[in-house]
Design an enzyme around this catalytic site. Structure first.
Site, PDB file in Angstrom:
ATOM      1  N   SER A  40       0.868  -1.183   0.000  1.00 29.53           N
ATOM      2  CA  SER A  40       0.000   0.000   0.000  1.00 29.53           C
ATOM      3  C   SER A  40       0.900   1.227   0.000  1.00 29.53           C
ATOM      4  O   SER A  40       1.542   1.527   1.018  1.00 29.53           O
ATOM      5  CB  SER A  40      -0.905   0.018   1.235  1.00 29.53           C
ATOM      6  OG  SER A  40      -1.688  -1.160   1.283  1.00 29.53           O
ATOM      7  N   SER A 133      15.311  -8.974  17.447  1.00 29.81           N
ATOM      8  CA  SER A 133      14.674  -8.796  18.753  1.00 29.81           C
ATOM      9  C   SER A 133      14.908  -7.391  19.277  1.00 29.81           C
ATOM     10  O   SER A 133      15.973  -6.809  19.091  1.00 29.81           O
ATOM     11  CB  SER A 133      15.216  -9.807  19.765  1.00 29.81           C
ATOM     12  OG  SER A 133      14.605  -9.608  21.031  1.00 29.81           O
ATOM     13  N   LYS A 187      16.086 -17.292  17.477  1.00 24.54           N
ATOM     14  CA  LYS A 187      15.145 -16.237  17.871  1.00 24.54           C
ATOM     15  C   LYS A 187      13.931 -16.844  18.571  1.00 24.54           C
ATOM     16  O   LYS A 187      13.407 -16.278  19.544  1.00 24.54           O
ATOM     17  CB  LYS A 187      14.711 -15.439  16.635  1.00 24.54           C
ATOM     18  CG  LYS A 187      13.610 -14.393  16.890  1.00 24.54           C
ATOM     19  CD  LYS A 187      13.985 -13.400  17.979  1.00 24.54           C
ATOM     20  CE  LYS A 187      13.130 -12.152  17.957  1.00 24.54           C
ATOM     21  NZ  LYS A 187      11.687 -12.374  18.088  1.00 24.54           N
ATOM     22  N   HIS A 190      14.988 -17.656  22.043  1.00 22.33           N
ATOM     23  CA  HIS A 190      15.062 -16.371  22.759  1.00 22.33           C
ATOM     24  C   HIS A 190      13.690 -15.984  23.293  1.00 22.33           C
ATOM     25  O   HIS A 190      13.534 -15.598  24.452  1.00 22.33           O
ATOM     26  CB  HIS A 190      15.595 -15.283  21.817  1.00 22.33           C
ATOM     27  CG  HIS A 190      15.372 -13.884  22.301  1.00 22.33           C
ATOM     28  ND1 HIS A 190      14.139 -13.247  22.212  1.00 22.33           N
ATOM     29  CD2 HIS A 190      16.203 -12.979  22.884  1.00 22.33           C
ATOM     30  CE1 HIS A 190      14.230 -12.041  22.730  1.00 22.33           C
ATOM     31  NE2 HIS A 190      15.474 -11.843  23.134  1.00 22.33           N
ATOM     32  N   ASN A 191      12.680 -16.076  22.436  1.00 28.84           N
ATOM     33  CA  ASN A 191      11.338 -15.687  22.859  1.00 28.84           C
ATOM     34  C   ASN A 191      10.783 -16.626  23.917  1.00 28.84           C
ATOM     35  O   ASN A 191      10.049 -16.203  24.815  1.00 28.84           O
ATOM     36  CB  ASN A 191      10.404 -15.631  21.653  1.00 28.84           C
ATOM     37  CG  ASN A 191      10.643 -14.406  20.790  1.00 28.84           C
ATOM     38  OD1 ASN A 191      11.712 -13.805  20.830  1.00 28.84           O
ATOM     39  ND2 ASN A 191       9.660 -14.027  19.990  1.00 28.84           N
ATOM     40  N   GLU A 194      12.234 -15.556  27.035  1.00 29.51           N
ATOM     41  CA  GLU A 194      11.558 -14.308  27.400  1.00 29.51           C
ATOM     42  C   GLU A 194      10.239 -14.595  28.127  1.00 29.51           C
ATOM     43  O   GLU A 194       9.923 -13.953  29.144  1.00 29.51           O
ATOM     44  CB  GLU A 194      11.303 -13.505  26.133  1.00 29.51           C
ATOM     45  CG  GLU A 194      10.550 -12.202  26.300  1.00 29.51           C
ATOM     46  CD  GLU A 194      10.223 -11.580  24.954  1.00 29.51           C
ATOM     47  OE1 GLU A 194       9.064 -11.218  24.737  1.00 29.51           O
ATOM     48  OE2 GLU A 194      11.148 -11.474  24.111  1.00 29.51           O
ATOM     49  N   TYR A 195       9.468 -15.556  27.637  1.00 32.17           N
ATOM     50  CA  TYR A 195       8.226 -15.958  28.305  1.00 32.17           C
ATOM     51  C   TYR A 195       8.516 -16.377  29.744  1.00 32.17           C
ATOM     52  O   TYR A 195       7.823 -15.965  30.682  1.00 32.17           O
ATOM     53  CB  TYR A 195       7.584 -17.141  27.575  1.00 32.17           C
ATOM     54  CG  TYR A 195       6.640 -16.805  26.454  1.00 32.17           C
ATOM     55  CD1 TYR A 195       5.315 -17.237  26.481  1.00 32.17           C
ATOM     56  CD2 TYR A 195       7.063 -16.086  25.348  1.00 32.17           C
ATOM     57  CE1 TYR A 195       4.440 -16.952  25.441  1.00 32.17           C
ATOM     58  CE2 TYR A 195       6.200 -15.795  24.301  1.00 32.17           C
ATOM     59  CZ  TYR A 195       4.893 -16.228  24.353  1.00 32.17           C
ATOM     60  OH  TYR A 195       4.036 -15.953  23.323  1.00 32.17           O
TER      61      TYR A 195
END
Length: 485
Positions: A40, A133, A187, A190-191, A194-195
């Protein structure tokens, strides 16, 4: 906007917040001229109008965008994972030439990245799945970057990514993780970490509030104190800020006006799912994922609450000493979460043929990303001292840190249980530690049960071989081929 032939050394497709911030970051670094494109065109026009200083080379068609890139062409895709990513890859791949580079900077499933890399590389084009990240702020000011792909592609891409990455102790937070899906795999883990980190901090807050009776602003001060020691991290820092926030409309603590239902995206679940496939126990991460799921089940929560006539009384504690215990339990549980995450990285590398430098991964997480923390320097040192660690928990520093906090950890978990405060993260981490520390586990009984109902066989502690007991017969033992079930 008009076509400009071969003037940009890097391009970005997708001008939502992450893509536009990353484009601005790239444009602000010397040596980069950035081409931008969005399906767009209104978003592209808006970005160019708001940031004339960036000198963007803007295009309203994919053909003009491709033409605006210098060879070898390099384009970073920042669009929603899934079909949208595949569509953009297809558009670029049909126009790019051998040696050009397509970078997927979204939160893609690494299995998709492996598939895409195989498809794209067949035509001689490099495909680089790249974990990024740090959220919107990181994209603009310096993220932690985890690229996969070929070493050849990294020769071109590496300096560009290093120019925009966060910097920790003078080093850019980017490294070549490994081939095909390695970057997105790391990654993902990593997440998952993080949780776990967020859940553990939330449990610490809940214990400080429910058991010690402190108000959110008081707890904010506790977290600020913790952030000056070995728990120093971005998540501890922002927790203090969130707890100190007051709702302007009601005058109540902000945390009290937020609905207690936590959202989640795919990466946490993917971490757990892939750990199951790899046979890696990540109970601390899994409980963090499940805690968010449970929080978002209001009907079930209400149904159980309606059946309860009384809840346990909160155990009386010395407020200050119990806060110290919580801090120790948080640190020990955090060590476990990271140990489980790195276990999964090691297993994934073995399964998919990646050569992943664990110390380098810890280094690039020291700044820019959500789990950035002082603690990561200790992990770097651990892998520098012994790259073949069976678990981070055997490293002398971490072994000593967990041992010194063990009694406090147990007091916290037992006090929580007696007080009716849920601590799935603390509890799972302690059980994991106790399981590793136990000389003998009840798995022997489980294996006996499996052999009884399914002839799954077992091994003995006193001699080599695989055995089965004739449970439906005279219960004699026979030597057997190993079970495949």
């Amino acid at each position: 906007m008009s076509e400009a032939s071969g003037t940009a050394n890097i391009g970005v497709v997708g001008m939502a917040v992450m893509g536009s911030n990353l484009a601005r970051n790239l444009a602000s670094r010397s040596g980069n001229t950035v081409a931008v494109y969005n399906r767009s065109p209104e978003r592209t026009r808006k970005l160019v109008a708001e940031h004339p200083e960036a000198g963007f080379v803007a295009s309203e068609s994919i053909d003009d965008f491709v033409a605006s890139l210098q060879k070898p062409r390099t384009a970073i895709i920042m669009v929603q994972a899934g079909a949208g990513t595949d569509a953009v890859i297809s558009e670029l791949a049909s126009r790019f030439e051998p040696g050009d580079i397509i970078v997927d900077g979204g939160n893609a499933n690494f299995h998709d990245t492996i598939r895409r890399e195989k498809d794209v590389s067949a035509s001689g084009i490099h495909f680089v799945g790249t974990g990024i990240s740090g959220g919107e702020e990181g994209a603009l000011n310096g993220p932690s970057i985890m690229p996969g792909g070929t070493a050849e592609a990294y020769k071109t891409l590496g300096p560009i990514l290093a120019s925009i990455a966060a910097v920790a102790e003078g080093e850019p937070c980017v490294t070549h993780i490994g081939t095909d899906g390695a970057g997105h795999f790391v990654k993902m883990v990593h997440n998952g970490i993080e949780y776990a980190d967020m859940q553990l901090i939330a449990e610490a807050y809940d214990l400080l509030r429910t058991v010690t009776g402190r108000a959110p602003a008081e707890i904010a001060s506790v977290f600020e104190t913790w952030n000056s020691g070995d728990l120093e991290s971005y998540l501890i820092e922002i927790t203090a800020e969130v707890l100190r926030q007051v709702d302007a409309e009601t005058g109540k603590p902000f945390v009290d006006i937020v609905l207690d239902q936590a959202g989640a995206k795919g990466t946490g679940s993917w971490t757990v799912q892939n750990a199951l496939e790899l046979g890696v126990p990540v109970g601390g991460i899994a409980e963090a994922v499940f805690a968010r799921s449970l929080s978002s089940k209001p009907e079930q929560r209400a149904a159980v609450q309606a059946t309860i006539t009384a809840r346990p009384s909160v155990v009386s504690v010395d407020v200050d000493s119990f806060a110290d215990d919580i801090r120790a339990a948080l640190y020990a549980s955090k060590v476990v979460a990271y140990a489980q995450g790195f276990d999964e990285i090691i297993a994934g590398a073995a399964q998919f043929g990646w050569e992943i430098d664990k110390g380098a991964v810890a280094k690039i997480w020291r700044a820019g990303c959500i789990i950035r923390a002082q603690f990561l320097n200790r992990i770097v040192e651990a892998y520098e001292n012994n790259p073949s660690l069976a678990t981070l928990l055997e490293d002398p520093y971490f072994a000593a840190a967990v041992a010194s906090g063990e009694e406090a950890w147990r007091r916290v978990v037992s006090t929580a249980a007696l007080s009716g405060v849920p601590v799935p993260g603390f509890g799972a981490a302690l059980s994991y530690y106790d399981s590793l520390a136990s000389v003998r586990l009840p798995a022997a009984l489980v294996q006996g049960q499996r052999d009884f109902f399914g002839a799954h066989t077992y091994k003995r502690v006193d001699r080599e071989g695989t055995f089965h007991t004739l449970w439906s017969g005279d219960r004699t033992e026979i030597e057997s081929a190993p079970s495949t079930h």
